[in-house]
Write a protein that holds these residues in place. Sequence first.
Motif, PDB file in Angstrom:
ATOM      1  N   GLN A  15      29.785  48.160 134.551  1.00 14.12           N
ATOM      2  CA  GLN A  15      31.091  47.918 134.494  1.00 14.12           C
ATOM      3  C   GLN A  15      31.803  49.190 134.880  1.00 14.12           C
ATOM      4  N   LYS A  16      31.436  50.307 135.094  1.00 16.59           N
ATOM      5  CA  LYS A  16      31.970  51.570 135.249  1.00 16.59           C
ATOM      6  C   LYS A  16      30.920  52.415 135.724  1.00 16.59           C
ATOM      7  N   GLN A  38      24.102  48.884 142.569  1.00 20.58           N
ATOM      8  CA  GLN A  38      23.232  47.881 141.837  1.00 20.58           C
ATOM      9  C   GLN A  38      21.938  48.162 142.252  1.00 20.58           C
ATOM     10  N   CYS A  83      27.333  49.916 131.286  1.00 20.82           N
ATOM     11  CA  CYS A  83      26.713  48.585 131.673  1.00 20.82           C
ATOM     12  C   CYS A  83      26.924  47.617 130.514  1.00 20.82           C
ATOM     13  N   PHE A  86      34.261  48.728 138.239  1.00 24.52           N
ATOM     14  CA  PHE A  86      32.998  48.388 139.230  1.00 24.52           C
ATOM     15  C   PHE A  86      33.522  47.484 140.239  1.00 24.52           C
ATOM     16  N   LYS A  87      34.112  46.167 139.528  1.00 26.70           N
ATOM     17  CA  LYS A  87      34.490  45.108 140.421  1.00 26.70           C
ATOM     18  C   LYS A  87      35.447  45.552 141.253  1.00 26.70           C
ATOM     19  N   ASP A  88      36.380  46.565 141.289  1.00 29.75           N
ATOM     20  CA  ASP A  88      37.278  46.518 142.091  1.00 29.75           C
ATOM     21  C   ASP A  88      36.584  47.319 143.540  1.00 29.75           C
ATOM     22  N   GLN A 125      29.294  48.201 145.684  1.00 34.02           N
ATOM     23  CA  GLN A 125      28.897  47.490 144.511  1.00 34.02           C
ATOM     24  C   GLN A 125      27.375  47.259 144.658  1.00 34.02           C
ATOM     25  N   ASP A 126      26.747  46.407 145.898  1.00 32.13           N
ATOM     26  CA  ASP A 126      25.395  46.287 145.905  1.00 32.13           C
ATOM     27  C   ASP A 126      24.608  47.567 145.971  1.00 32.13           C
ATOM     28  N   ASP A 144      32.242  44.851 148.165  1.00 29.07           N
ATOM     29  CA  ASP A 144      31.039  44.329 147.766  1.00 29.07           C
ATOM     30  C   ASP A 144      29.843  45.250 148.178  1.00 29.07           C
ATOM     31  N   GLU A 184      24.995  43.892 134.274  1.00 30.63           N
ATOM     32  CA  GLU A 184      25.944  44.029 135.075  1.00 30.63           C
ATOM     33  C   GLU A 184      26.596  45.473 134.784  1.00 30.63           C
TER      34      GLU A 184
END
Length: 246
Positions: free
Chosen positions: A173-174, A205, A163, A193-195, A201-202, A198, A171
């Motif tokens: 990252q991985k 998180q 993070c 992570f951004k790949d 990711q949520d 959504d 955030e």
Amino acid sequence: MARLIQMARRAYLSSSLPSSPKTLISRLQQSPLQIEKPFHNSLNQVFQTRNYITEMRKSAFEGNILRILRTEIQYESEYAPSKEPVTEFNSFTVEDRPGEQWVRLRRKCGDKEEIKIEVTMFDGSIPVPKSGDDAQGEDMKLHISLIVDVSKVEGCDVLEFICSAWPDCLEIQKVFLLKRDGMPAAPYTGPGFKDLSDDLQDSLQEFLEARGVTDELAVFLHEYMMNKDKTEFIRWMGTVKSFIEK
């Protein structure tokens, strides 16, 4: 008459010269030649003077460094001095590591789950515009790296989150699984992570937020590291000063 003069000269020479080479050597040994030493004393004085000047310069340089260090330590200690590091944040225990660039946080989550977070000091920054209507130029936004390990039971595999903690948010990252029984030489650690979608990711998180790894933690870590940065700087100057004083 001439014969008398010649005989007298021979008698004189025979009495003044040594009778043999051995006699000549013996006389030379008894009266050795006096050879003057080639300026040894003067050279020693020159070397001693040079060494003295070198030591004086070294002492002056060291004295100047010590003076600056003492001034800096006094200034940093008196102007906005560092605070005693806190040992708890929410449900986390905070383990400071003096002299190191890391801090460790731990907490239990339920009966079986354990959260361990390894946190760096500031390890990067990005330029951002200054805030305010009349603001011009840029500010620097400092970055902190986190490694969040979530383990279920002792000896079990670990779900690891890499993070970034910014001054106001955290955030991911991985995310990957860390095997206790050994990782392959080139493991597949999943996409960035951004790949991910959504929704995924949520969900991840929210998984961390439920365990106390939140934006609030990022704010706390920045405040903590600002204080630690000052403390470590003063400690570093003290160790340098102690070395020079020896």
